[in-house]
Motif scaffolding. Structure first.
Motif, mmCIF file in Angstrom:
data_model
loop_
_atom_site.group_PDB
_atom_site.id
_atom_site.type_symbol
_atom_site.label_atom_id
_atom_site.label_comp_id
_atom_site.label_asym_id
_atom_site.label_seq_id
_atom_site.Cartn_x
_atom_site.Cartn_y
_atom_site.Cartn_z
ATOM 1 N N PRO A 245 0.836 -1.205 0.000
ATOM 2 C CA PRO A 245 0.000 0.000 0.000
ATOM 3 C C PRO A 245 0.871 1.255 0.000
ATOM 4 O O PRO A 245 1.951 1.262 0.560
ATOM 5 C CB PRO A 245 -0.770 -0.121 1.332
ATOM 6 C CG PRO A 245 -0.718 -1.568 1.689
ATOM 7 C CD PRO A 245 0.582 -2.075 1.150
ATOM 8 N N GLN A 246 0.404 2.286 -0.664
ATOM 9 C CA GLN A 246 1.061 3.591 -0.742
ATOM 10 C C GLN A 246 2.288 3.603 -1.641
ATOM 11 O O GLN A 246 2.936 4.645 -1.771
ATOM 12 C CB GLN A 246 1.476 4.108 0.644
ATOM 13 C CG GLN A 246 0.333 4.560 1.547
ATOM 14 C CD GLN A 246 0.848 5.247 2.790
ATOM 15 O OE1 GLN A 246 1.506 4.643 3.623
ATOM 16 N NE2 GLN A 246 0.544 6.538 2.929
ATOM 17 N N THR A 247 2.618 2.488 -2.296
ATOM 18 C CA THR A 247 3.843 2.468 -3.107
ATOM 19 C C THR A 247 3.793 3.510 -4.220
ATOM 20 O O THR A 247 4.751 4.267 -4.429
ATOM 21 C CB THR A 247 4.091 1.073 -3.699
ATOM 22 O OG1 THR A 247 4.272 0.132 -2.642
ATOM 23 C CG2 THR A 247 5.339 1.067 -4.573
ATOM 24 N N GLU A 249 1.945 6.171 -4.403
ATOM 25 C CA GLU A 249 1.959 7.495 -3.788
ATOM 26 C C GLU A 249 3.370 7.886 -3.367
ATOM 27 O O GLU A 249 3.795 9.037 -3.536
ATOM 28 C CB GLU A 249 1.026 7.495 -2.571
ATOM 29 C CG GLU A 249 0.870 8.838 -1.897
ATOM 30 C CD GLU A 249 -0.024 8.793 -0.682
ATOM 31 O OE1 GLU A 249 -0.081 9.795 0.052
ATOM 32 O OE2 GLU A 249 -0.665 7.737 -0.448
ATOM 33 N N ILE A 250 4.114 6.908 -2.852
ATOM 34 C CA ILE A 250 5.489 7.148 -2.407
ATOM 35 C C ILE A 250 6.383 7.494 -3.599
ATOM 36 O O ILE A 250 7.169 8.439 -3.557
ATOM 37 C CB ILE A 250 6.040 5.912 -1.662
ATOM 38 C CG1 ILE A 250 5.342 5.762 -0.306
ATOM 39 C CG2 ILE A 250 7.543 6.015 -1.470
ATOM 40 C CD1 ILE A 250 5.647 4.454 0.403
ATOM 41 N N LEU A 297 8.235 7.158 3.049
ATOM 42 C CA LEU A 297 7.169 6.772 3.978
ATOM 43 C C LEU A 297 7.367 7.466 5.327
ATOM 44 O O LEU A 297 6.410 7.936 5.945
ATOM 45 C CB LEU A 297 7.141 5.257 4.168
ATOM 46 C CG LEU A 297 6.039 4.744 5.104
ATOM 47 C CD1 LEU A 297 4.673 4.851 4.441
ATOM 48 C CD2 LEU A 297 6.296 3.300 5.519
ATOM 49 N N ASN A 301 4.775 10.185 7.157
ATOM 50 C CA ASN A 301 4.007 9.707 8.298
ATOM 51 C C ASN A 301 4.608 10.017 9.662
ATOM 52 O O ASN A 301 4.177 9.459 10.672
ATOM 53 C CB ASN A 301 3.808 8.184 8.186
ATOM 54 C CG ASN A 301 2.939 7.802 6.998
ATOM 55 O OD1 ASN A 301 1.722 7.855 7.062
ATOM 56 N ND2 ASN A 301 3.583 7.415 5.906
#
Length: 357
Positions: A245-247, A249-250, A297, A301
């Motif tokens: 998940p979020q790859t 976006e990253i 990440l 975060n």
């Protein structure tokens, strides 16, 4: 098992740690906590070792607190493992208050050799005898150097190969790799260093030849991974893995960061890509390095100004190293990366290794 005890739980955790599976060991400890089992000193040592390997600083600190409350900190083995845990997690300030022993001096001399501090290395060597009574260790060291056999071993050849990487000496690297392939034929690291040298020199046929030798001999390259702990959860990234998940976006955020860094004069070093392809393709290939994904990440975060700690199983590449220096200054973040060889502490645009690794 029909009946489980502290001893059986401890044996399972220790088994996972010794087999190189710290993630599974930590997961098992979570089950122990849920079951309400109270750990003993032996279990604490095993779990701390897993925290050191996996880089789980949060759990390590929690176990430290519980150990102090239980009186385990008086146990020498617990104390030693606590020191190892903090050091391996990049918290070099936390473990203080103990006199150095022979192992400490080995680490200091090793670090001095890597960073090129010849004078400081001599001072440490002298201090072993004059300040801390390590005379016997000094005699053993001199004995080892004096009586070293003519036939070089993996340590000598490995050090030589590392020097060749720094000075781009392909001819000498080929000779060192020849010896290493006989002494330690299944170690992928030696082949990778030689392949890197060929790629940087754009000798693609030689790069392909090294890969073929690895395939023919059954040598497999160790998959690269990087991890970061955010809010008590360890996130692991594998290079080129887009299933997390979020790859996407990253990666998109990294592309924006690169554009900003280029405005400040940053030039991506695509020579670290061991493939014969166009420059723009090489640059995009570098976006998926595991330590880079972990860093983004962390930036996304964690609170501004808080340190970011990343664990990497292989040597951090030149491209990521240069980028991390610039990002540490841009975001005013301290970034600590533990790779295969050492710690890199990035702060205000500089790295503790002084670009010598």
């Amino acid at each position: 098992m029909p009946g489980r005890s502290v001893r059986s739980w401890t044996l399972m955790i220790s088994g996972f740690v010794h087999c190189g599976k710290p993630k599974e060991a930590i997961g098992l400890f979570s089950e122990i906590e849920e079951a309400g089992v109270r750990p003993n000193e032996v279990m604490v040592v095993a779990v701390l070792a897993a925290c050191a390997d996996w880089g789980d600083l949060g759990l390590g600190r929690r176990i430290h607190e519980c150990s102090t409350q239980s009186g385990f900190s008086k146990n020498v083995q617990v104390s030693n493992t606590l020191i190892e845990m903090y050091v391996e997690c990049g918290c070099l300030e936390d473990p203080k208050g103990m006199d150095p022993n022979d192992v400490t001096f080995v680490g200091l001399l090793h670090a001095s050799s890597h960073i090129g501090f010849v004078d400081q290395g001599r001072e440490f060597f002298t201090s072993m005898t004059n300040d801390y009574g390590q005379g016997s260790f000094k005699r053993l060291t001199i004995e080892f150097i004096t009586n070293m056999p003519i036939m070089p071993n993996t340590v000598v050849c490995g050090a030589l190969l590392g020097g060749c990487k720094v000075h781009k000496n392909i001819e000498l690297a080929e000779e060192a790799t020849k010896h290493l392939s006989e002494l330690d034929p299944l170690n992928d690291g030696y082949y990778v260093v030689l392949s890197n040298l060929y790629a940087e020199a754009q000798r693609w046929e030689d790069t392909a030849r090294v890969r073929k030798i690895m395939r023919d001999r059954g040598v497999k390259k160790t998959p690269a991974w990087g991890s970061i702990t955010v809010d008590g959860v360890v996130h692991e990234f594998v290079a080129e893995d887009e299933t997390r998940p979020q790859t996407q976006e990253i990666v998109q955020m990294w592309e924006k960061l690169v554009e900003k860094m280029k405005l400040k004069g940053y030039v991506p070093n695509t020579s670290v890509v061991l493939l014969d392809m166009e420059e723009d393709q090489k640059e995009k290939f570098l976006y998926h390095h595991s330590e880079k994904l972990a860093l983004v990440l962390g930036l996304m975060n964690t609170e501004p100004g808080t340190p970011i700690r990343i664990m990497k199983n292989l040597r951090v590449c030149d491209y990521c190293h240069a980028a991390f220096k610039l990002i540490s200054a841009t975001f005013r973040r301290e970034i600590v990366v533990r790779d295969r060889n050492r710690f890199h502490c990035f702060k205000d645009g500089f790295c503790s290794c002084r670009d010598y690794w």
